[in-house]
Write an enzyme that holds these catalytic residues in place. Structure first.
Site, mmCIF file in Angstrom:
data_model
loop_
_atom_site.group_PDB
_atom_site.id
_atom_site.type_symbol
_atom_site.label_atom_id
_atom_site.label_comp_id
_atom_site.label_asym_id
_atom_site.label_seq_id
_atom_site.Cartn_x
_atom_site.Cartn_y
_atom_site.Cartn_z
ATOM 1 N N ARG A 182 3.280 3.915 0.548
ATOM 2 C CA ARG A 182 3.906 3.734 1.403
ATOM 3 C C ARG A 182 5.394 4.569 0.385
ATOM 4 O O ARG A 182 6.487 4.351 1.381
ATOM 5 C CB ARG A 182 4.528 2.315 1.263
ATOM 6 C CG ARG A 182 3.330 1.706 1.740
ATOM 7 C CD ARG A 182 3.681 -0.066 1.609
ATOM 8 N NE ARG A 182 4.645 0.138 2.806
ATOM 9 C CZ ARG A 182 4.335 -1.333 2.943
ATOM 10 N NH1 ARG A 182 3.979 -3.115 2.365
ATOM 11 N NH2 ARG A 182 4.473 -2.167 4.619
ATOM 12 N N THR A 223 -1.372 6.243 7.707
ATOM 13 C CA THR A 223 -0.641 5.948 7.352
ATOM 14 C C THR A 223 -0.638 4.351 8.388
ATOM 15 O O THR A 223 0.734 4.312 9.748
ATOM 16 C CB THR A 223 0.153 7.293 8.490
ATOM 17 O OG1 THR A 223 -0.437 6.924 9.591
ATOM 18 C CG2 THR A 223 -0.089 8.327 7.489
ATOM 19 N N TYR A 279 -0.824 1.334 15.166
ATOM 20 C CA TYR A 279 -0.348 1.442 14.394
ATOM 21 C C TYR A 279 1.829 1.237 13.926
ATOM 22 O O TYR A 279 2.322 1.938 14.141
ATOM 23 C CB TYR A 279 -0.131 2.151 13.118
ATOM 24 C CG TYR A 279 -1.796 2.334 11.950
ATOM 25 C CD1 TYR A 279 -2.759 0.963 12.628
ATOM 26 C CD2 TYR A 279 -2.431 3.435 11.872
ATOM 27 C CE1 TYR A 279 -4.166 1.579 12.273
ATOM 28 C CE2 TYR A 279 -2.949 3.673 11.324
ATOM 29 C CZ TYR A 279 -4.237 2.187 11.657
ATOM 30 O OH TYR A 279 -5.759 2.698 11.432
HETATM 31 N N1 LIG Z 1 -10.133 1.990 11.644
HETATM 32 C C1 LIG Z 1 -9.882 1.469 11.282
HETATM 33 O O1 LIG Z 1 -9.841 -0.130 11.688
HETATM 34 C C2 LIG Z 1 -8.884 1.429 10.058
HETATM 35 C C3 LIG Z 1 -8.354 0.214 9.541
HETATM 36 C C4 LIG Z 1 -7.972 0.077 8.689
HETATM 37 C C5 LIG Z 1 -7.111 1.293 7.853
HETATM 38 N N2 LIG Z 1 -8.015 2.305 8.630
HETATM 39 C C6 LIG Z 1 -7.229 3.468 7.686
HETATM 40 O O2 LIG Z 1 -7.340 3.472 6.442
HETATM 41 C C7 LIG Z 1 -5.721 3.911 5.970
HETATM 42 C C8 LIG Z 1 -5.573 3.505 4.138
HETATM 43 O O3 LIG Z 1 -6.747 1.876 4.442
HETATM 44 P P1 LIG Z 1 -5.589 1.302 4.484
HETATM 45 O O4 LIG Z 1 -3.596 1.420 4.393
HETATM 46 O O5 LIG Z 1 -5.695 -0.275 5.807
HETATM 47 O O6 LIG Z 1 -5.518 0.358 2.699
HETATM 48 P P2 LIG Z 1 -5.820 0.910 1.213
HETATM 49 O O7 LIG Z 1 -6.042 2.610 1.382
HETATM 50 O O8 LIG Z 1 -6.742 0.481 0.676
HETATM 51 O O9 LIG Z 1 -4.384 0.457 0.350
HETATM 52 C C9 LIG Z 1 -3.324 0.593 0.875
HETATM 53 C C10 LIG Z 1 -1.794 -0.202 0.081
HETATM 54 O O10 LIG Z 1 -2.354 0.131 -1.252
HETATM 55 C C11 LIG Z 1 -0.719 -0.294 -2.285
HETATM 56 N N3 LIG Z 1 -1.574 1.372 -2.578
HETATM 57 C C12 LIG Z 1 -1.926 2.552 -2.557
HETATM 58 N N4 LIG Z 1 -1.858 3.274 -3.283
HETATM 59 C C13 LIG Z 1 -0.816 2.901 -4.484
HETATM 60 C C14 LIG Z 1 -1.264 3.320 -5.881
HETATM 61 N N5 LIG Z 1 -1.392 4.811 -5.751
HETATM 62 N N6 LIG Z 1 -0.634 2.033 -6.279
HETATM 63 C C15 LIG Z 1 -0.465 1.136 -5.951
HETATM 64 N N7 LIG Z 1 -0.404 0.833 -4.519
HETATM 65 C C16 LIG Z 1 -0.718 1.452 -3.966
HETATM 66 C C17 LIG Z 1 0.048 0.841 -0.699
HETATM 67 O O11 LIG Z 1 0.331 -1.034 -0.086
HETATM 68 P P3 LIG Z 1 1.920 -1.883 -1.590
HETATM 69 O O12 LIG Z 1 2.713 -0.945 -1.842
HETATM 70 O O13 LIG Z 1 2.556 -2.597 -0.701
HETATM 71 O O14 LIG Z 1 1.167 -2.798 -2.481
HETATM 72 C C18 LIG Z 1 -0.593 0.715 0.032
HETATM 73 O O15 LIG Z 1 0.144 0.785 1.418
HETATM 74 C C19 LIG Z 1 -5.071 3.214 6.482
HETATM 75 O O16 LIG Z 1 -3.900 3.525 6.675
HETATM 76 C C20 LIG Z 1 -6.135 3.592 7.969
HETATM 77 O O17 LIG Z 1 -5.010 4.855 8.409
HETATM 78 C C21 LIG Z 1 -8.548 2.053 9.563
#
Ligand SMILES: NC(=O)c1ccc[n+]([C@@H]2O[C@H](COP(=O)([O-])OP(=O)(O)OC[C@H]3O[C@@H](n4cnc5c(N)ncnc54)[C@H](OP(=O)(O)O)[C@@H]3O)[C@@H](O)[C@H]2O)c1
Length: 331
Positions: free
Chosen positions: A294, A24, A61
């Site tokens: 989202r 999230t 976040y």
């Molecule tokens: N511990 C840490 O430092 C750290 C760092 C990063 C992330 N995280 C955690 O890991 C989670 C996941 O990583 P992330 O959110 O960075 O990146 P991700 O999961 O690789 O990408 C998420 C983004 O991809 C798009 N998306 C997701 N599912 C989709 C689908 N089925 N079809 C089309 N587009 C899709 C959406 O953006 P759009 O619609 O805008 O394109 C979404 O916001 C985070 O939310 C967070 O909870 C932790």
């Protein structure tokens, strides 16, 4: 609970959760060009309805915004979710090591006992709960010894405020220190088809020590969904705006990979995102795949990946396609 979702254990904590987790970060808005609260709540609800129990958030976040939205969405459903949130990036005390500014506020890496206790109470309030299932140190604080941080977390566990301890963004040395200091049940690290460094560094240690690994940015910030069209532009503070990862050439490489694995997608009636997530969950040492969403459509698409089972032949052919099409990506 949807019985087809793969369930996995969070280390030795005794807690089980869906292998596909909802991330999230984007729901908090910060670094993602803002957030739509109603769409976010519907995304969280759709995930839960589809059997996703693991929900990952963090105070950082959106300076509490993501946790507040998660809190609203899980109201009356606390027993259906396993909440992971984090500590150690704080904007209340000025203690520790300055890391970045958000909304004009200096955010510090600080994992001293007083900071953690304060942050945990704030998170419990925002999330509307009396305990956190998995409490994770978000970024490591160079000013506090890890053993001191673990002792503080163990106390909170004994008090029933948290159920399991995790660490994020660690190097192998820090990971070994956590393992030596107490019961570490999980790490959370960047991992995807194009970010595989931890395979040779952290994963051998976690696998030896019964520590679960939650991959983050499993879809490479959406790039690997194959739905970032050549003409899509990012706006506001969206971190993808000037990110070489989203170059035209990288988008083309992902489009070529999508074509190459299309027969496997067709076989499973699955989207590219689902195949990417299923591949991630099949990697040795990866226990949970966190995927941001989202809106309910993305949430459902990602949740259904937890029902896709790839054969070993399919995994081999995906590995070959990755090696052929995702090499020398713009970083
Ligand atoms: N511990 C840490 O430092 C750290 C760092 C990063 C992330 N995280 C955690 O890991 C989670 C996941 O990583 P992330 O959110 O960075 O990146 P991700 O999961 O690789 O990408 C998420 C983004 O991809 C798009 N998306 C997701 N599912 C989709 C689908 N089925 N079809 C089309 N587009 C899709 C959406 O953006 P759009 O619609 O805008 O394109 C979404 O916001 C985070 O939310 C967070 O909870 C932790």
């Amino acid at each position: 609970m949807n019985s087809r979702q793969i369930q996995r254990a969070i280390g030795a904590s005794g807690i089980q959760a869906s292998a596909v987790g909802l991330g999230t970060w984007a729901i908090g808005g910060w670094m993602w060009g803002g957030t739509d609260e109603q769409a976010s709540i519907r995304a969280i609800e759709a995930s839960i309805d589809a059997g996703v129990s693991l929900i990952d958030t963090a105070p950082a976040y959106g300076l509490g915004r993501s946790e507040e939205i998660v809190g609203k969405a899980i109201k009356g459903k606390r027993d259906k979710v396993v909440i992971a949130t984090k500590c150690g990036l704080n904007w209340h005390s000025g203690k520790g090591n300055h890391f970045f500014d958000q909304d004009g506020k200096p955010v510090h890496r600080y994992l001293g006992a007083d900071g953690i206790a304060y942050e945990l109470d704030q998170s419990l309030r925002r999330l509307g709960t009396d305990h956190i299932d998995l409490y994770i140190t978000h970024w490591q604080d160079p000013t506090t010894p890890i053993a001191e941080t673990v002792a503080a977390l163990e106390k909170l566990k004994a008090a029933g405020k948290i159920r399991a301890i995790g660490a994020s963004n660690v190097n192998p040395e820090e990971l070994n220190q956590y393992v030596a200091a107490g019961q570490l049940d999980a790490i959370q690290e960047r991992y995807s088809m194009i970010d595989r460094e931890i395979e040779g560094t952290l994963l051998p240690i976690t696998q030896r020590n019964d520590v679960a690994t939650l991959s983050y940015s499993s879809l490479a910030l959406g790039l690997l969904t194959g739905s970032i069209e050549p003409g899509r532009a990012f706006s506001g503070d969206d971190q993808r705006k000037d990110n070489p990862r989203f170059s035209a050439s990288n988008r083309q490489k992902v489009a070529t990979l999508k074509q190459a694995i299309q027969p496997i997608s067709d076989q499973h009636k699955a989207s590219m995102a689902q195949i990417v997530i299923a591949w991630t969950l099949a990697q040795p040492g990866i226990t949970f795949a966190l995927c941001g969403a989202r809106n309910p459509e993305q949430a459902l698409d990602n949740a259904r990946a937890g029902e896709v089972r790839l054969s070993s032949e399919e995994r081999t052919s995906i590995d070959k396609a990755i090696a052929m099409h995702l090499n020398q990506m713009d970083a």
